[in-house]
Design an enzyme around this catalytic site. Structure first.
Site, PDB file in Angstrom:
ATOM      1  N   LYS A   5       0.817  -1.220   0.000  1.00 16.54           N
ATOM      2  CA  LYS A   5       0.000   0.000   0.000  1.00 16.54           C
ATOM      3  C   LYS A   5       0.853   1.273   0.000  1.00 16.54           C
ATOM      4  O   LYS A   5       2.060   1.227   0.259  1.00 16.54           O
ATOM      5  CB  LYS A   5      -0.929  -0.040   1.214  1.00 16.54           C
ATOM      6  CG  LYS A   5      -1.911  -1.222   1.180  1.00 16.54           C
ATOM      7  CD  LYS A   5      -2.943  -1.108   2.290  1.00 16.54           C
ATOM      8  CE  LYS A   5      -3.919  -2.263   2.231  1.00 16.54           C
ATOM      9  NZ  LYS A   5      -5.026  -2.085   3.201  1.00 16.54           N
TER      10      LYS A   5
ATOM     11  N   TYR B 263     -12.563  -1.948  -3.798  1.00 17.50           N
ATOM     12  CA  TYR B 263     -13.043  -2.122  -2.423  1.00 17.50           C
ATOM     13  C   TYR B 263     -14.562  -2.019  -2.302  1.00 17.50           C
ATOM     14  O   TYR B 263     -15.069  -1.747  -1.215  1.00 17.50           O
ATOM     15  CB  TYR B 263     -12.362  -1.112  -1.505  1.00 17.50           C
ATOM     16  CG  TYR B 263     -10.943  -1.497  -1.107  1.00 17.50           C
ATOM     17  CD1 TYR B 263     -10.705  -2.602  -0.278  1.00 17.50           C
ATOM     18  CD2 TYR B 263      -9.846  -0.767  -1.546  1.00 17.50           C
ATOM     19  CE1 TYR B 263      -9.427  -2.963   0.100  1.00 17.50           C
ATOM     20  CE2 TYR B 263      -8.547  -1.118  -1.165  1.00 17.50           C
ATOM     21  CZ  TYR B 263      -8.353  -2.218  -0.334  1.00 17.50           C
ATOM     22  OH  TYR B 263      -7.080  -2.574   0.050  1.00 17.50           O
TER      23      TYR B 263
ATOM     24  N   ASN C  77      -2.058   0.100   6.532  1.00 14.02           N
ATOM     25  CA  ASN C  77      -1.576  -1.152   7.131  1.00 14.02           C
ATOM     26  C   ASN C  77      -0.653  -1.957   6.218  1.00 14.02           C
ATOM     27  O   ASN C  77      -0.599  -3.178   6.291  1.00 14.02           O
ATOM     28  CB  ASN C  77      -2.758  -1.987   7.660  1.00 14.02           C
ATOM     29  CG  ASN C  77      -3.688  -2.457   6.580  1.00 14.02           C
ATOM     30  OD1 ASN C  77      -3.545  -2.064   5.413  1.00 14.02           O
ATOM     31  ND2 ASN C  77      -4.642  -3.300   6.923  1.00 14.02           N
TER      32      ASN C  77
ATOM     33  N   HIS D 173      -2.223  -5.497   1.552  1.00 14.98           N
ATOM     34  CA  HIS D 173      -3.531  -6.135   1.429  1.00 14.98           C
ATOM     35  C   HIS D 173      -3.307  -7.614   1.146  1.00 14.98           C
ATOM     36  O   HIS D 173      -2.333  -7.978   0.492  1.00 14.98           O
ATOM     37  CB  HIS D 173      -4.304  -5.510   0.253  1.00 14.98           C
ATOM     38  CG  HIS D 173      -5.511  -6.292  -0.146  1.00 14.98           C
ATOM     39  ND1 HIS D 173      -6.702  -6.201   0.535  1.00 14.98           N
ATOM     40  CD2 HIS D 173      -5.701  -7.214  -1.128  1.00 14.98           C
ATOM     41  CE1 HIS D 173      -7.582  -7.017  -0.027  1.00 14.98           C
ATOM     42  NE2 HIS D 173      -6.996  -7.639  -1.038  1.00 14.98           N
TER      43      HIS D 173
ATOM     44  N   GLU E 231      -9.750 -10.438  -7.545  1.00 15.44           N
ATOM     45  CA  GLU E 231      -8.769  -9.354  -7.372  1.00 15.44           C
ATOM     46  C   GLU E 231      -7.605  -9.486  -8.356  1.00 15.44           C
ATOM     47  O   GLU E 231      -7.130  -8.484  -8.905  1.00 15.44           O
ATOM     48  CB  GLU E 231      -8.275  -9.340  -5.922  1.00 15.44           C
ATOM     49  CG  GLU E 231      -9.367  -8.918  -4.945  1.00 15.44           C
ATOM     50  CD  GLU E 231      -9.029  -9.124  -3.482  1.00 15.44           C
ATOM     51  OE1 GLU E 231      -9.889  -8.818  -2.638  1.00 15.44           O
ATOM     52  OE2 GLU E 231      -7.909  -9.577  -3.166  1.00 15.44           O
TER      53      GLU E 231
HETATM   54  P1  CMP Z   1      -7.377  -4.652   3.506  1.00 14.21           P
HETATM   55  O1  CMP Z   1      -6.826  -5.995   3.825  1.00 14.21           O
HETATM   56  O2  CMP Z   1      -6.817  -3.956   2.316  1.00 14.21           O
HETATM   57  O3  CMP Z   1      -8.964  -4.747   3.337  1.00 14.21           O
HETATM   58  C1  CMP Z   1      -9.838  -3.691   3.618  1.00 14.21           C
HETATM   59  C2  CMP Z   1      -9.140  -2.520   4.234  1.00 14.21           C
HETATM   60  O4  CMP Z   1      -9.960  -1.598   4.887  1.00 14.21           O
HETATM   61  C3  CMP Z   1      -8.219  -3.008   5.331  1.00 14.21           C
HETATM   62  O5  CMP Z   1      -7.138  -3.712   4.781  1.00 14.21           O
HETATM   63  C4  CMP Z   1      -7.881  -1.730   6.051  1.00 14.21           C
HETATM   64  O6  CMP Z   1      -6.811  -1.030   5.467  1.00 14.21           O
HETATM   65  C5  CMP Z   1      -9.159  -0.941   5.859  1.00 14.21           C
HETATM   66  N1  CMP Z   1      -9.882  -0.890   7.121  1.00 14.21           N
HETATM   67  C6  CMP Z   1     -10.450  -1.888   7.797  1.00 14.21           C
HETATM   68  N2  CMP Z   1     -11.023  -1.436   8.928  1.00 14.21           N
HETATM   69  C7  CMP Z   1     -10.787  -0.105   8.963  1.00 14.21           C
HETATM   70  C8  CMP Z   1     -11.127   0.921   9.877  1.00 14.21           C
HETATM   71  N3  CMP Z   1     -11.812   0.658  10.995  1.00 14.21           N
HETATM   72  N4  CMP Z   1     -10.718   2.181   9.591  1.00 14.21           N
HETATM   73  C9  CMP Z   1     -10.047   2.438   8.458  1.00 14.21           C
HETATM   74  N5  CMP Z   1      -9.694   1.497   7.537  1.00 14.21           N
HETATM   75  C10 CMP Z   1     -10.064   0.239   7.802  1.00 14.21           C
END
Ligand code: CMP
Length: 138
Positions: A10, A50, A113, A116, A127
């Site tokens: 990311k 998403y 984070n 993904h 995906e």
């Molecule tokens: P990802 O695995 O990419 O799948 C969905 C994404 O939504 C997740 O990682 C996070 O980056 C994001 N996400 C999930 N929960 C939250 C939250 N409470 N606040 C902001 N982003 C979130």
């Protein structure tokens, strides 16, 4: 059980120059790179990718964030790829991620984070096809 999963490194991890470190952890864990590209999502593309989270309160933030800078998209191959990759990356919230996981080492926050990982074989296929044609897979 499929042997394929999809990942993105990311914008936060790209910005901090963590691409090499993350790819090394992925390779060291036994995943083979089946497809890969360095690209940037438009808001529209991030919104579509998403779409399953459309009703969530964090959807707008997620779309803005994922289109804010370049990402690395990749399809990875390994036996039991989806589950093993989720173990390697750790919990979505890095404060809850296990020691030694990619998110524990490289992630900033639940939104930024670092990586993904697909949550099911079905989504891994969807995906992977979102980013790659059959000509881009090896
Ligand atoms: P990802 O695995 O990419 O799948 C969905 C994404 O939504 C997740 O990682 C996070 O980056 C994001 N996400 C999930 N929960 C939250 C939250 N409470 N606040 C902001 N982003 C979130």
């Amino acid at each position: 059980m499929s042997n394929l999963t999809f990942t993105m490194i990311k914008p936060d991890a790209v910005e901090k120059n963590y691409i090499g470190g993350i790819l090394k952890m992925i390779n060291d864990a036994g995943f083979r790179i089946h497809a890969m590209k360095f690209t940037q999502l438009s808001k529209e593309a991030a919104g579509k990718f998403y779409e399953v989270h459309k009703e969530r309160p964090f959807y707008g933030e997620l779309v803005d964030y994922m289109s804010s800078g370049p990402i690395v998209a990749a399809v990875l191959i390994k036996e039991n790829a989806v589950a093993d990759f989720r173990t390697l990356i750790g919990a979505t919230d890095p404060t809850k991620a296990a020691e030694g996981t990619i998110r524990k080492i490289y992630a900033q926050s639940i939104a930024a984070n670092a990586v993904h990982g697909s949550d099911s074989d079905e989504n891994a296929g969807i995906e992977a096809s979102f980013f790659f044609s059959s000509l881009e897979r090896f």
